[in-house]
Write an enzyme that holds these catalytic residues in place. Structure first.
Site, PDB file in Angstrom:
ATOM      1  N   GLU A  80       0.847  -1.196   0.000  1.00 19.37           N
ATOM      2  CA  GLU A  80       0.000   0.000   0.000  1.00 19.37           C
ATOM      3  C   GLU A  80       0.877   1.239   0.000  1.00 19.37           C
ATOM      4  O   GLU A  80       0.390   2.343   0.215  1.00 19.37           O
ATOM      5  CB  GLU A  80      -0.972  -0.025   1.175  1.00 19.37           C
ATOM      6  CG  GLU A  80      -0.363  -0.058   2.537  1.00 19.37           C
ATOM      7  CD  GLU A  80      -1.424  -0.090   3.637  1.00 19.37           C
ATOM      8  OE1 GLU A  80      -1.505  -1.124   4.294  1.00 19.37           O
ATOM      9  OE2 GLU A  80      -2.144   0.889   3.838  1.00 19.37           O
ATOM     10  N   CYS A 112      -3.802  -3.186   4.230  1.00 21.10           N
ATOM     11  CA  CYS A 112      -2.938  -4.259   4.753  1.00 21.10           C
ATOM     12  C   CYS A 112      -3.440  -5.649   4.392  1.00 21.10           C
ATOM     13  O   CYS A 112      -2.821  -6.650   4.750  1.00 21.10           O
ATOM     14  CB  CYS A 112      -2.833  -4.137   6.274  1.00 21.10           C
ATOM     15  SG  CYS A 112      -2.302  -2.514   6.806  1.00 21.10           S
ATOM     16  N   HIS A 234      -3.017  -9.677  12.002  1.00 21.36           N
ATOM     17  CA  HIS A 234      -2.434  -8.449  11.465  1.00 21.36           C
ATOM     18  C   HIS A 234      -2.090  -7.576  12.673  1.00 21.36           C
ATOM     19  O   HIS A 234      -2.951  -7.343  13.535  1.00 21.36           O
ATOM     20  CB  HIS A 234      -3.430  -7.732  10.538  1.00 21.36           C
ATOM     21  CG  HIS A 234      -3.005  -6.333  10.227  1.00 21.36           C
ATOM     22  ND1 HIS A 234      -1.794  -6.059   9.630  1.00 21.36           N
ATOM     23  CD2 HIS A 234      -3.585  -5.135  10.472  1.00 21.36           C
ATOM     24  CE1 HIS A 234      -1.673  -4.752   9.511  1.00 21.36           C
ATOM     25  NE2 HIS A 234      -2.742  -4.166  10.019  1.00 21.36           N
TER      26      HIS A 234
HETATM   27  N1  CAA Z   1       1.507   2.949  30.546  1.00 20.71           N
HETATM   28  C1  CAA Z   1       0.856   1.893  29.972  1.00 20.71           C
HETATM   29  N2  CAA Z   1      -0.155   2.066  29.070  1.00 20.71           N
HETATM   30  C2  CAA Z   1      -0.527   3.320  28.759  1.00 20.71           C
HETATM   31  C3  CAA Z   1       0.104   4.449  29.336  1.00 20.71           C
HETATM   32  C4  CAA Z   1       1.155   4.235  30.273  1.00 20.71           C
HETATM   33  N3  CAA Z   1       1.829   5.237  30.838  1.00 20.71           N
HETATM   34  N4  CAA Z   1      -0.486   5.569  28.826  1.00 20.71           N
HETATM   35  C5  CAA Z   1      -1.445   5.134  27.948  1.00 20.71           C
HETATM   36  N5  CAA Z   1      -1.458   3.796  27.918  1.00 20.71           N
HETATM   37  C6  CAA Z   1      -2.307   2.920  27.098  1.00 20.71           C
HETATM   38  C7  CAA Z   1      -3.741   3.402  26.948  1.00 20.71           C
HETATM   39  O1  CAA Z   1      -4.522   3.060  28.079  1.00 20.71           O
HETATM   40  C8  CAA Z   1      -4.146   2.663  25.675  1.00 20.71           C
HETATM   41  O2  CAA Z   1      -4.405   1.325  25.981  1.00 20.71           O
HETATM   42  P1  CAA Z   1      -5.903   0.716  25.824  1.00 20.71           P
HETATM   43  O3  CAA Z   1      -6.280   0.935  24.356  1.00 20.71           O
HETATM   44  O4  CAA Z   1      -5.730  -0.728  26.150  1.00 20.71           O
HETATM   45  O5  CAA Z   1      -6.756   1.474  26.740  1.00 20.71           O
HETATM   46  C9  CAA Z   1      -2.865   2.675  24.834  1.00 20.71           C
HETATM   47  O6  CAA Z   1      -1.788   2.950  25.741  1.00 20.71           O
HETATM   48  C10 CAA Z   1      -2.854   3.715  23.719  1.00 20.71           C
HETATM   49  O7  CAA Z   1      -3.037   4.982  24.290  1.00 20.71           O
HETATM   50  P2  CAA Z   1      -4.228   5.956  23.820  1.00 20.71           P
HETATM   51  O8  CAA Z   1      -5.539   5.302  24.014  1.00 20.71           O
HETATM   52  O9  CAA Z   1      -3.982   7.256  24.495  1.00 20.71           O
HETATM   53  O10 CAA Z   1      -4.076   6.055  22.259  1.00 20.71           O
HETATM   54  P3  CAA Z   1      -3.164   6.994  21.339  1.00 20.71           P
HETATM   55  O11 CAA Z   1      -3.737   8.353  21.278  1.00 20.71           O
HETATM   56  O12 CAA Z   1      -1.739   6.849  21.698  1.00 20.71           O
HETATM   57  O13 CAA Z   1      -3.420   6.301  19.919  1.00 20.71           O
HETATM   58  C11 CAA Z   1      -3.581   4.606  18.269  1.00 20.71           C
HETATM   59  C12 CAA Z   1      -3.258   4.897  19.726  1.00 20.71           C
HETATM   60  C13 CAA Z   1      -4.989   5.069  17.954  1.00 20.71           C
HETATM   61  C14 CAA Z   1      -3.482   3.120  18.014  1.00 20.71           C
HETATM   62  C15 CAA Z   1      -2.559   5.380  17.378  1.00 20.71           C
HETATM   63  O14 CAA Z   1      -1.272   4.884  17.624  1.00 20.71           O
HETATM   64  C16 CAA Z   1      -2.843   5.268  15.888  1.00 20.71           C
HETATM   65  O15 CAA Z   1      -3.616   6.057  15.334  1.00 20.71           O
HETATM   66  N6  CAA Z   1      -2.200   4.293  15.178  1.00 20.71           N
HETATM   67  C17 CAA Z   1      -2.361   4.113  13.746  1.00 20.71           C
HETATM   68  C18 CAA Z   1      -3.670   3.457  13.390  1.00 20.71           C
HETATM   69  C19 CAA Z   1      -3.701   1.978  13.728  1.00 20.71           C
HETATM   70  O16 CAA Z   1      -2.693   1.330  13.885  1.00 20.71           O
HETATM   71  N7  CAA Z   1      -4.922   1.444  13.835  1.00 20.71           N
HETATM   72  C20 CAA Z   1      -5.088   0.029  14.119  1.00 20.71           C
HETATM   73  C21 CAA Z   1      -6.279  -0.547  13.402  1.00 20.71           C
HETATM   74  S1  CAA Z   1      -6.218  -0.115  11.669  1.00 20.71           S
HETATM   75  C22 CAA Z   1      -5.175  -1.290  10.995  1.00 20.71           C
HETATM   76  O17 CAA Z   1      -4.890  -2.285  11.584  1.00 20.71           O
HETATM   77  C23 CAA Z   1      -4.608  -1.020   9.646  1.00 20.71           C
HETATM   78  C24 CAA Z   1      -3.205  -0.568   9.797  1.00 20.71           C
HETATM   79  O18 CAA Z   1      -2.293  -1.347   9.786  1.00 20.71           O
HETATM   80  C25 CAA Z   1      -2.971   0.866   9.973  1.00 20.71           C
END
Ligand code: CAA
Length: 381
Positions: A80, A112, A234
């Site tokens: 992609e 993906c 994945h």
């Molecule tokens: N210690 C331990 N854990 C902590 C922490 C700390 N100090 N602070 C936060 N966390 C945890 C949170 O609780 C959360 O866990 P849960 O989901 O289990 O509650 C996790 O860390 C992530 O934190 P946030 O919820 O604050 O999320 P974020 O704003 O960092 O965003 C994300 C996370 C949305 C995945 C972001 O990284 C993102 O947009 N990634 C790209 C999109 C993606 O990968 N999507 C996945 C599905 S789509 C797909 O699979 C296709 C692809 O390949 C892209």
């Protein structure tokens, strides 16, 4: 019935990586959020002389012998992060691997998911052409805008699979559960070099889609969820796979046993998201790190944003240990070099979208992109 599937598999990831503690400091985050919250330790960063073609060649070359090359009549490259809107990257790879001119070459796309589509098509093809082999390579360079939550989930890798009627690594079962829905969780318009992603929404859609694909798999008489010895997901980040596993386990009232998931996450935790290659990298990790899979059923759970999901089964071959990645590449991480933030920044700002460029040599060995002349990429082996 002819058995078909994966004869050999190998992966390649760039030698350079960023430890997520460095990114955490820069983005003023607790490193535990990345290490434990996302389940990621580091991500691979492609140097400026690395692209999806160089990674694809580096994954496939060590595992192919002359007899394979003589039998390959189709090469499919799943990606992609294509390098051209028209020409298939598979054609460059075909040349660099010195494949037979009487060979089809094509690139496939659906976020993906596309390598899974290609694997199913290749298996059906070799069922009717048992003396032919299909070389399928998933290769992606995952980049998100810097200083966004998605930045920590970048990565780069390629996985090469030789698909044939000698499934010495794993046979592909006929039953597959599939699911498609039109959603805008992640997409990359033609004029954007990085994707637009609705992160939280994408994680919800991922969970919904894989569950729907599993339901469809069940309706066709597939194995029960607890009958698999190993699960590969994945993995945009490893916690995502764990969440999907827990969700399907809950709805099927199966006890959650993370030991059947963990070994399939080890490589991805170091390499990061490799989009089309991610599920197959997870497979590499599982078959390399487990010695007890002969004859066992392995669940493959594929997801591509937009979205398409697929749930299918691999039956691991008795002699899989002779055809797994560590046979072709015994120490895949031995040459990894840690980047500091400034060098990561330098590598992130790619120059391969220019009409003309001399690309600095950063890779110490293997296939590299060395020049672009009038938008035409020049590679060195
Ligand atoms: N210690 C331990 N854990 C902590 C922490 C700390 N100090 N602070 C936060 N966390 C945890 C949170 O609780 C959360 O866990 P849960 O989901 O289990 O509650 C996790 O860390 C992530 O934190 P946030 O919820 O604050 O999320 P974020 O704003 O960092 O965003 C994300 C996370 C949305 C995945 C972001 O990284 C993102 O947009 N990634 C790209 C999109 C993606 O990968 N999507 C996945 C599905 S789509 C797909 O699979 C296709 C692809 O390949 C892209």
């Amino acid at each position: 019935m002819t058995k078909v599937g994966i004869e050999k598999i190998n992966f390649y990831s760039p030698d350079f990586y960023l430890d997520l503690a460095i990114l955490a400091e820069k983005n003023q985050q607790n490193p535990s959020k990345y290490y434990n919250g996302l389940g990621q330790k580091s991500f691979c960063v492609a140097s400026l002389d690395e692209d999806i073609v160089t990674m694809a060649v580096s994954a496939a070359k060590p595992m192919l012998n002359d007899a394979d090359i003589a039998q390959i009549d189709t090469i499919i490259l799943a990606t992609e992060t294509g390098i051209d809107q028209s020409k298939a990257a598979a054609i460059w790879v075909h040349k660099l691997l010195n494949l037979n001119p009487n060979c089809r070459a094509i690139e496939v796309k659906q976020a993906c998911y596309s390598a899974t589509f290609a694997l199913q098509m290749a298996s059906n093809y070799v069922k009717n052409h048992i003396d032919k082999k299909v070389l399928l390579i998933a290769s992606d360079l995952s980049r998100y805008q810097q200083n966004t939550p998605a930045e920590a989930t970048q990565g780069a890798a390629a996985v090469a699979l030789l698909v044939s009627s000698q499934p010495n690594l794993a046979q592909i079962d006929d039953i597959a559960g599939i699911f498609t829905e039109d959603v805008m969780d992640f997409y990359r318009p033609n004029n954007c070099s990085t994707p637009i992603v609705d992160g939280k929404f994408s994680t919800q859609i991922y969970l919904k889609a894989v569950e729907k694909a599993y339901d469809h798999y069940q309706k066709q008489g597939g194995l029960a969820f607890n009958q698999f010895a190993q699960y590969c997901y994945h993995l945009p980040f490893t916690k995502m796979g764990q969440k999907a596993h827990e969700k399907i386990a809950k709805t099927t009232e199966t006890e959650v046993d993370l030991t059947k998931v963990e070994k399939a996450m080890v490589y991805n935790r170091q390499i990061g998201n490799s989009y089309t290659a991610s599920l197959y990298l997870s497979l590499c990790s599982a078959v390399d790190l487990r010695d007890d899979l002969a004859g066992q059923s392995l669940a493959m759970v594929s997801y591509g944003s937009g979205c398409v999901a697929e749930f299918f089964r691999l039956i691991i071959s008795e002699n899989y240990q002779e055809n797994r990645p560590k046979i072709f590449n015994p120490q895949p991480f031995a040459n990894r070099k840690a980047l500091d933030f400034d060098n990561y920044n330098l590598f992130w700002n790619r120059i391969d979208n220019q009409a003309d460029a001399i690309i600095p040599q950063q890779k110490s060995s293997g296939c590299r992109l060395h020049e672009i002349r009038n938008y035409q990429r020049q590679y060195q082996l």
